[in-house]
Scaffold this motif. Sequence first.
Motif, mmCIF file in Angstrom:
data_model
loop_
_atom_site.group_PDB
_atom_site.id
_atom_site.type_symbol
_atom_site.label_atom_id
_atom_site.label_comp_id
_atom_site.label_asym_id
_atom_site.label_seq_id
_atom_site.Cartn_x
_atom_site.Cartn_y
_atom_site.Cartn_z
ATOM 1 N N ARG A 55 -13.506 50.371 1.632
ATOM 2 C CA ARG A 55 -13.401 49.881 3.144
ATOM 3 C C ARG A 55 -14.109 48.924 3.292
ATOM 4 O O ARG A 55 -13.378 47.982 4.173
ATOM 5 C CB ARG A 55 -13.712 51.220 3.740
ATOM 6 N N ARG A 58 -11.973 45.768 1.950
ATOM 7 C CA ARG A 58 -10.945 45.546 2.850
ATOM 8 C C ARG A 58 -11.228 44.879 4.138
ATOM 9 O O ARG A 58 -10.530 44.062 4.334
ATOM 10 C CB ARG A 58 -10.232 46.852 3.104
ATOM 11 N N SER A 108 -0.902 47.621 9.616
ATOM 12 C CA SER A 108 0.151 48.267 8.400
ATOM 13 C C SER A 108 1.000 49.229 8.913
ATOM 14 O O SER A 108 0.971 49.636 10.273
ATOM 15 C CB SER A 108 -0.905 49.291 7.811
ATOM 16 N N LYS A 112 1.840 54.176 5.524
ATOM 17 C CA LYS A 112 1.312 53.432 4.521
ATOM 18 C C LYS A 112 -0.298 53.393 4.448
ATOM 19 O O LYS A 112 -0.670 53.962 5.473
ATOM 20 C CB LYS A 112 1.550 51.682 4.801
ATOM 21 N N ASP A 113 -1.066 53.039 3.502
ATOM 22 C CA ASP A 113 -2.161 53.110 3.475
ATOM 23 C C ASP A 113 -2.778 52.305 4.560
ATOM 24 O O ASP A 113 -2.311 51.084 4.851
ATOM 25 C CB ASP A 113 -2.992 52.458 2.007
ATOM 26 N N PRO A 114 -3.680 52.679 5.265
ATOM 27 C CA PRO A 114 -4.321 51.947 6.578
ATOM 28 C C PRO A 114 -4.880 50.707 5.982
ATOM 29 O O PRO A 114 -5.568 50.629 5.083
ATOM 30 C CB PRO A 114 -5.356 52.830 6.994
ATOM 31 N N GLY A 115 -4.441 49.656 6.652
ATOM 32 C CA GLY A 115 -5.133 48.243 6.583
ATOM 33 C C GLY A 115 -4.505 47.192 7.354
ATOM 34 O O GLY A 115 -4.069 47.234 8.517
ATOM 35 N N GLU A 160 -0.291 42.908 1.218
ATOM 36 C CA GLU A 160 -1.027 43.724 1.726
ATOM 37 C C GLU A 160 -2.622 43.969 1.751
ATOM 38 O O GLU A 160 -2.910 43.608 0.308
ATOM 39 C CB GLU A 160 -0.460 45.150 1.890
ATOM 40 N N THR A 162 -5.416 46.741 1.608
ATOM 41 C CA THR A 162 -5.817 48.164 2.023
ATOM 42 C C THR A 162 -7.006 48.477 1.507
ATOM 43 O O THR A 162 -7.813 47.289 0.727
ATOM 44 C CB THR A 162 -4.699 48.972 1.641
ATOM 45 N N ASP A 163 -7.416 49.839 1.177
ATOM 46 C CA ASP A 163 -8.657 49.894 0.237
ATOM 47 C C ASP A 163 -8.227 49.983 -1.144
ATOM 48 O O ASP A 163 -9.245 50.127 -1.999
ATOM 49 C CB ASP A 163 -9.048 51.475 0.834
ATOM 50 N N TYR A 164 -7.070 49.488 -1.477
ATOM 51 C CA TYR A 164 -6.597 49.380 -2.951
ATOM 52 C C TYR A 164 -5.847 48.262 -3.346
ATOM 53 O O TYR A 164 -5.639 47.368 -2.365
ATOM 54 C CB TYR A 164 -5.527 50.683 -3.081
ATOM 55 N N LYS A 181 -2.920 52.497 -9.016
ATOM 56 C CA LYS A 181 -3.782 52.278 -7.918
ATOM 57 C C LYS A 181 -5.294 52.256 -8.113
ATOM 58 O O LYS A 181 -5.737 53.388 -8.688
ATOM 59 C CB LYS A 181 -3.556 53.765 -6.895
#
Length: 346
Positions: A55, A58, A108, A112-115, A160, A162-164, A181
């Motif tokens: 996090r 990101r 986002s 979807k993954d938050p970001g 994008e 995100t945390d990934y 991932k």
Amino acid sequence: MDRREFVTAGAAGTAALMLSSGCANARPVAAVSSSSPRGVEKGLKGDFLDLTSPRGNRDAIARIMGDVDLQSTKFGWYSGIVQGVRPGEGVRDLFGFTGFSCAKLLPSLEGKDPGFRKVLREVGYYTDLQTGEIMDTWFNPYLEEEVPVVHIANDPFNFELTDYVPLPPSYGGLNDAAPPKIPLQLDWSRKGNVLNMAQRINLFYPAALQPSSWPRESGSPFNQVTEMFMYQIDWSEMQNQENTTVKTNGTWSRITPWLPWMLMGPTDGHINYSCFMGSGDTLNLADPVAVEYARVNHPKFLEAPEVWEDPSLSSLEWFAREQKAAPLPADGQIPFAPRLDPKLPF
């Protein structure tokens, strides 16, 4: 885990993420160099952002790549030279390179993954080394031929945050790699108040410019490209939670096949870009020659996109879509520059 998954899993989150605060053709890929252990070294946990956590990574990279208030534009700039590298001879300085990018962050999508979603436009112009002027044509010393110059104008290039580690772009379906991932961990190091971040991105995917259809523009059925970024950021600015963006400075290098408009065909060798780069909340730091040229020739590139659009392509794919293959000479032979040392095999 099969072999492909193993290679992909070895890719560091830092290099797989295409983080161009405005560098032409910086792209995420499936297999890239491993992250240095420095990325989790002691001293990267601040009062605001913990750069050892996904996090924290990101939120830090979002401030480097854009502005998390989602209303402001982040501008990137780059300026340097382009060199030609051939076996059996010294490296040549060929022409200059200058340009800029305009980017915004979008929220986002639901589910979807938050970001954030970054939307970006970028231009890059080739300049005469002696005058600094943007070129319309260039005399190719390898072929002793005057060739038209095709500048870079990528619209859009989106990705994008995100945390990934984000999935790599398909480049219009040319790159079908699907990495697993991976939690986002960038390659940070810190020296006092100077925060450094390094990236190494290695690409290898089928070329849109296949030699069978583009005999003068392309010498290989694959694009083999490496991009290297070195960012420097003020640590105290990054750890100030009131800052929705941070300024950056650094360098960008790129190793790539001969540029297609050079018409080098099967000539052995490659191109090397070597540039300074930086970013901020204004275009004032960009080369005024590039800004004025864009104002006349690419005015929409003075502003960031407002919406997400597909596809996201590099300059090589745009060339294949927008240009026509150069005709062969009357004898039907593909011109190329042979190696200078006759003892070296072709």
